[in-house]
Motif scaffolding. Structure first.
Motif, mmCIF file in Angstrom:
data_model
loop_
_atom_site.group_PDB
_atom_site.id
_atom_site.type_symbol
_atom_site.label_atom_id
_atom_site.label_comp_id
_atom_site.label_asym_id
_atom_site.label_seq_id
_atom_site.Cartn_x
_atom_site.Cartn_y
_atom_site.Cartn_z
ATOM 1 N N SER A 37 9.600 0.766 24.608
ATOM 2 C CA SER A 37 10.980 1.227 24.705
ATOM 3 C C SER A 37 11.061 2.667 25.191
ATOM 4 N N GLU A 38 12.279 3.093 25.397
ATOM 5 C CA GLU A 38 12.572 4.502 25.603
ATOM 6 C C GLU A 38 12.377 5.233 24.270
ATOM 7 N N ILE A 39 12.724 6.497 24.221
ATOM 8 C CA ILE A 39 12.570 7.276 22.990
ATOM 9 C C ILE A 39 13.474 6.779 21.866
ATOM 10 N N PHE A 40 14.427 5.887 22.180
ATOM 11 C CA PHE A 40 15.415 5.440 21.195
ATOM 12 C C PHE A 40 14.948 4.220 20.392
ATOM 13 N N GLN A 41 13.771 3.679 20.709
ATOM 14 C CA GLN A 41 13.192 2.482 20.083
ATOM 15 C C GLN A 41 13.973 1.223 20.481
ATOM 16 N N GLN A 42 13.967 0.155 19.671
ATOM 17 C CA GLN A 42 14.537 -1.103 20.152
ATOM 18 C C GLN A 42 16.062 -1.114 20.030
ATOM 19 N N PHE A 66 7.658 5.300 17.404
ATOM 20 C CA PHE A 66 7.561 6.481 16.546
ATOM 21 C C PHE A 66 7.564 6.084 15.073
ATOM 22 N N HIS A 67 6.837 5.044 14.737
ATOM 23 C CA HIS A 67 6.867 4.507 13.374
ATOM 24 C C HIS A 67 6.385 5.506 12.338
ATOM 25 N N GLU A 68 5.530 6.442 12.739
ATOM 26 C CA GLU A 68 5.034 7.449 11.793
ATOM 27 C C GLU A 68 6.118 8.451 11.390
ATOM 28 N N LEU A 69 7.153 8.554 12.205
ATOM 29 C CA LEU A 69 8.113 9.650 12.075
ATOM 30 C C LEU A 69 9.500 9.203 11.622
ATOM 31 N N ASN A 70 9.676 7.903 11.404
ATOM 32 C CA ASN A 70 10.990 7.377 11.061
ATOM 33 C C ASN A 70 10.866 6.219 10.078
ATOM 34 N N PRO A 71 11.913 5.953 9.296
ATOM 35 C CA PRO A 71 11.912 4.762 8.451
ATOM 36 C C PRO A 71 11.836 3.503 9.315
ATOM 37 N N ILE A 72 11.231 2.449 8.769
ATOM 38 C CA ILE A 72 11.168 1.178 9.485
ATOM 39 C C ILE A 72 12.581 0.716 9.840
ATOM 40 N N GLY A 73 12.734 0.239 11.059
ATOM 41 C CA GLY A 73 14.035 -0.247 11.515
ATOM 42 C C GLY A 73 14.900 0.799 12.191
ATOM 43 N N THR A 74 14.389 2.007 12.369
ATOM 44 C CA THR A 74 15.179 3.076 12.977
ATOM 45 C C THR A 74 15.479 2.767 14.443
ATOM 46 N N VAL A 75 16.748 2.885 14.804
ATOM 47 C CA VAL A 75 17.184 2.816 16.196
ATOM 48 C C VAL A 75 18.043 4.046 16.448
ATOM 49 N N LEU A 76 17.685 4.821 17.445
ATOM 50 C CA LEU A 76 18.431 6.032 17.761
ATOM 51 C C LEU A 76 19.553 5.722 18.744
ATOM 52 N N ALA A 77 20.654 6.425 18.592
ATOM 53 C CA ALA A 77 21.812 6.201 19.454
ATOM 54 C C ALA A 77 21.626 6.888 20.801
ATOM 55 N N TYR A 78 22.310 6.355 21.813
ATOM 56 C CA TYR A 78 22.302 6.969 23.139
ATOM 57 C C TYR A 78 23.326 8.109 23.161
ATOM 58 N N ASP A 79 23.055 9.138 22.374
ATOM 59 C CA ASP A 79 23.921 10.311 22.354
ATOM 60 C C ASP A 79 23.042 11.551 22.216
ATOM 61 N N ASP A 80 23.662 12.713 22.117
ATOM 62 C CA ASP A 80 22.891 13.957 22.074
ATOM 63 C C ASP A 80 21.962 14.007 20.875
ATOM 64 N N ALA A 81 22.461 13.575 19.724
ATOM 65 C CA ALA A 81 21.629 13.611 18.514
ATOM 66 C C ALA A 81 20.436 12.668 18.639
ATOM 67 N N GLY A 82 20.687 11.469 19.158
ATOM 68 C CA GLY A 82 19.597 10.519 19.338
ATOM 69 C C GLY A 82 18.582 11.003 20.342
ATOM 70 N N ARG A 83 19.074 11.590 21.434
ATOM 71 C CA ARG A 83 18.166 12.123 22.455
ATOM 72 C C ARG A 83 17.323 13.247 21.899
ATOM 73 N N ASP A 84 17.957 14.150 21.144
ATOM 74 C CA ASP A 84 17.215 15.283 20.580
ATOM 75 C C ASP A 84 16.154 14.817 19.592
ATOM 76 N N LYS A 85 16.507 13.835 18.740
ATOM 77 C CA LYS A 85 15.537 13.319 17.776
ATOM 78 C C LYS A 85 14.388 12.603 18.488
ATOM 79 N N GLY A 86 14.716 11.776 19.475
ATOM 80 C CA GLY A 86 13.687 11.054 20.205
ATOM 81 C C GLY A 86 12.744 11.985 20.951
ATOM 82 N N ASN A 87 13.285 13.024 21.566
ATOM 83 C CA ASN A 87 12.429 13.981 22.277
ATOM 84 C C ASN A 87 11.553 14.766 21.305
ATOM 85 N N ALA A 88 12.101 15.081 20.130
ATOM 86 C CA ALA A 88 11.289 15.761 19.114
ATOM 87 C C ALA A 88 10.147 14.861 18.649
#
Length: 247
Positions: A37-42, A66-88
């Motif tokens: 996937s992209e940085i946003f997961q599935q 990024f399973h080491e860095l997030n709770p299982i099932g995490t999906v990041l949104a296609y917004d600024d917050a999601g992008r910033d978290k995914g890039n981090a």
């Protein structure tokens, strides 16, 4: 072709990795594709793309990268917050962590009665890079990389000698590299650098550059280009058919 979807939690050296499995509903054996996937997961677009691939006769595995860095099932949104978290997250995980993730999926696949032993990889954005990274595994026969980020840079942490471009000799299968010429994340100079390195390493690859923006394969948002996406899938299916079905 009717497909079925489920998830499995795989144990890796860096923790539990939720992996989504989309595969044809058939009694026969099928080849598999590790799909990144992209940085946003599935997200929805990634799940739809995985199910589309599965509908063409492949078992498709989508891991939470990024399973080491997030709770299982995490999906990041296609917004600024999601992008910033995914890039981090991207800048926090060593590239070698993806190698052990790949081994966990490959070993799990080897135990499945429906798997025929033929393996490919595919991915979008950072997933294009992670698919490229999966090509280092000897089982991977064919890899489709769509606008793979950070192959030309040092953004993803790595140990000396472990950058993906420093391990080209380990790639034994065929590569498909597809890029958008209007993609600001991979400028022309970066693409040229990757191309020259692949040529110098004498890898088996095809190279395509289209007039598309970053994420033109994602069927959500303003940058989606349905015509280019169709071309991209046709190229990927040709690659996989030749290497996973005929070859």
């Amino acid at each position: 072709m009717i497909i079925q979807s489920a998830s499995v939690d795989l144990q890796t050296p860096t923790g539990t990795m939720r992996t989504y499995v989309h595969r044809p509903k058939t009694d026969g054996k099928v080849p598999a594709i590790l799909f990144y996937s992209e940085i946003f997961q599935q997200t929805g677009p990634i799940e739809r793309a995985a199910r589309f691939l599965a509908g063409h006769g492949y078992a498709v595995l989508v891991s939470e990268v990024f399973h080491e860095l997030n709770p299982i099932g995490t999906v990041l949104a296609y917004d600024d917050a999601g992008r910033d978290k995914g890039n981090a997250d991207k800048m926090a995980k060593d590239v070698q962590g993806y190698d052990s993730d790949n081994r966990a999926m490959i070993e799990w696949l080897s135990q499945q009665a429906w798997y025929d032993g033929k393996l490919g990889a595919m991915g979008f954005c950072i997933g294009g890079h992670l698919a490229f990274r999966a090509a280092l595994q000897p089982e991977v026969r064919a890899t489709a990389c769509f606008y793979a980020t950070d192959l030309h840079s040092q953004v993803i942490p790595n140990q000396p000698g472990q950058h993906s471009m420093e391990r080209l000799a380990d790639i034994g299968g065929e590569l498909l590299m597809l890029w958008g010429k209007q993609d600001p994340h991979i400028p022309a100079a970066g693409r040229a650098q990757v191309y020259q390195r692949l040529v110098q390493a004498e890898r088996n690859f095809t190279w395509h550059e289209v007039n598309g923006q970053h994420a033109f394969m994602r069927d959500e948002g303003d940058r989606y280009d349905a015509q280019l996406a169709s071309i991209g899938y046709q190229l990927a299916f040709d690659l996989f058919d030749r290497n996973l079905r005929i070859g």
